[in-house]
Design a protein around this motif. Sequence first.
Motif, mmCIF file in Angstrom:
data_model
loop_
_atom_site.group_PDB
_atom_site.id
_atom_site.type_symbol
_atom_site.label_atom_id
_atom_site.label_comp_id
_atom_site.label_asym_id
_atom_site.label_seq_id
_atom_site.Cartn_x
_atom_site.Cartn_y
_atom_site.Cartn_z
ATOM 1 N N VAL A 84 0.839 -1.202 0.000
ATOM 2 C CA VAL A 84 0.000 0.000 0.000
ATOM 3 C C VAL A 84 0.870 1.246 0.000
ATOM 4 O O VAL A 84 1.869 1.327 0.725
ATOM 5 C CB VAL A 84 -0.936 0.005 1.229
ATOM 6 N N ASP A 85 0.497 2.227 -0.785
ATOM 7 C CA ASP A 85 1.218 3.503 -0.847
ATOM 8 C C ASP A 85 1.153 4.189 0.513
ATOM 9 O O ASP A 85 0.079 4.331 1.104
ATOM 10 C CB ASP A 85 0.584 4.388 -1.923
ATOM 11 N N TYR A 86 2.298 4.651 1.015
ATOM 12 C CA TYR A 86 2.355 5.270 2.336
ATOM 13 C C TYR A 86 1.527 6.554 2.418
ATOM 14 O O TYR A 86 1.104 6.963 3.505
ATOM 15 C CB TYR A 86 3.810 5.541 2.752
ATOM 16 N N HIS A 87 1.287 7.213 1.292
ATOM 17 C CA HIS A 87 0.422 8.395 1.297
ATOM 18 C C HIS A 87 -0.996 8.023 1.747
ATOM 19 O O HIS A 87 -1.626 8.743 2.529
ATOM 20 C CB HIS A 87 0.370 9.027 -0.095
ATOM 21 N N LYS A 88 -1.476 6.896 1.240
ATOM 22 C CA LYS A 88 -2.819 6.440 1.601
ATOM 23 C C LYS A 88 -2.880 6.037 3.070
ATOM 24 O O LYS A 88 -3.880 6.286 3.750
ATOM 25 C CB LYS A 88 -3.225 5.269 0.717
ATOM 26 N N ARG A 91 -2.943 9.236 5.234
ATOM 27 C CA ARG A 91 -4.211 9.973 5.157
ATOM 28 C C ARG A 91 -5.332 9.307 5.957
ATOM 29 O O ARG A 91 -6.390 9.906 6.142
ATOM 30 C CB ARG A 91 -4.632 10.143 3.694
ATOM 31 N N LEU A 92 -5.107 8.110 6.449
ATOM 32 C CA LEU A 92 -6.100 7.430 7.286
ATOM 33 C C LEU A 92 -5.873 7.712 8.781
ATOM 34 O O LEU A 92 -6.326 6.964 9.638
ATOM 35 C CB LEU A 92 -6.060 5.923 7.043
ATOM 36 N N SER A 379 7.377 0.722 2.377
ATOM 37 C CA SER A 379 6.366 1.326 1.513
ATOM 38 C C SER A 379 6.923 2.556 0.803
ATOM 39 O O SER A 379 6.653 2.770 -0.385
ATOM 40 C CB SER A 379 5.129 1.708 2.330
ATOM 41 N N HIS A 383 7.278 2.461 -3.265
ATOM 42 C CA HIS A 383 6.496 3.421 -4.028
ATOM 43 C C HIS A 383 7.302 4.658 -4.422
ATOM 44 O O HIS A 383 6.740 5.654 -4.876
ATOM 45 C CB HIS A 383 5.250 3.819 -3.235
ATOM 46 N N TYR A 391 0.013 -0.510 -5.327
ATOM 47 C CA TYR A 391 -1.318 -0.002 -4.982
ATOM 48 C C TYR A 391 -1.195 1.360 -4.318
ATOM 49 O O TYR A 391 -0.352 1.536 -3.462
ATOM 50 C CB TYR A 391 -2.014 -0.986 -4.032
#
Length: 391
Positions: A84-88, A91-92, A379, A383, A391
């Motif tokens: 999973v992209d660390y940006h996503k 943002r959680l 991650s 990415h 992803y």
Amino acid sequence: MNRQYTPSLRGKKKEKEPSWFLQYWRGLDKSLLLAAVLCSGLSILLLYSIWQNGISSAVGASYYRTQLLSCGLGLACVITLSIVDYHKIARLWFLYAPIALVLTLLCFTALGHKRAGADDQAWLNLGFIQFQPSEVLKLAFILTFALHLAKDEDNMNKPLHMLLLCVHGAIPTGLIALQGDYGTAIVFAVIFLFMLFTAKISWKYVLAFLVAIPVVLFAVWNFLLGETHKKRILVLIHPGTDPENIEYQQDRGLEALAHGKIFGVGLFSGKDSYVTVPEIHNDFMFAQVGQALGFVGALAVVLVLAFICLKVLYDGHRAQDKLGLFVCTGVFSMLFIHCVMNIGMVLKVAPVIGVPLPFISAGGTATVSMYIALGLVISTYTHNNKKYRIY
């Protein structure tokens, strides 16, 4: 008239796109993960030998099994997070940050648990499991503070913005200090400072911080620390003043290190071959490394841990943006201060404050959290290159 020959493209096979797994494997930071697995493998082996040799009555077969299970769970977390992209993930924050804070606050309720021999009420006892919420809070803090810095970097040196950043750092640090877990509170403070300096804090704040240090130390010494914590610091300044009580554990740790000499006494030499050290499976696991594997083994562990820390820092500096840099800096500072404080305890140059050695000390919560931290770093590594993003 001779026609120019042009080779037909009909029979030429189109190059296949690399499979999903191959893309993932190419983008994975394999050297960093391998170094962590090597440390975990050694930890499991050491715990097994402590149990088999009967070195500590507190260590049963469940310890090495728990460590093995934690390592497996941690690796699963690394694989998941690295996809999973660390940006996503960052943002959680509105999901995991409140959960981490609530779990930490529950330690102040009837669910809070003080483990035998500990000074702090920093564990949650849910009946079927005991774990340390501060480990969850560390990860949440690194992610939320990295996001805060990345969004506010251009304005961070304005007084109001700096105040908000300081409040962000003070909340988790203060909560952990109120639990009595001063070692982990120091870890939070170091993470905060390292990340803040990486974001290029103004020198006027640095000078103000340096001026404030004596005042803060005076307040901490007189109004925060208990008598036991003060004695642990004073015996470092005046060694030999309390060998039967406060100094006993550290003296035994040093004796165990010296007992290992160059190549150690071995992993399965029998109970009588080892020096008994309280909490040797946890805070003083480095003493067992030196005792069983000698100076050579202890040096090898230090070098592998140094590699992990430096590789995390390197991955941060090759990240595609400041968010990746700040996440890696937070993880680096967490791992680094854990190593320095733990090894310092064993060498009797730092007070005993209950900070485990990453990937080596026994502890399911700490082991899983360290692997999750590596998952966040990997991650940023995975990415960083669009070619290998999943992803």
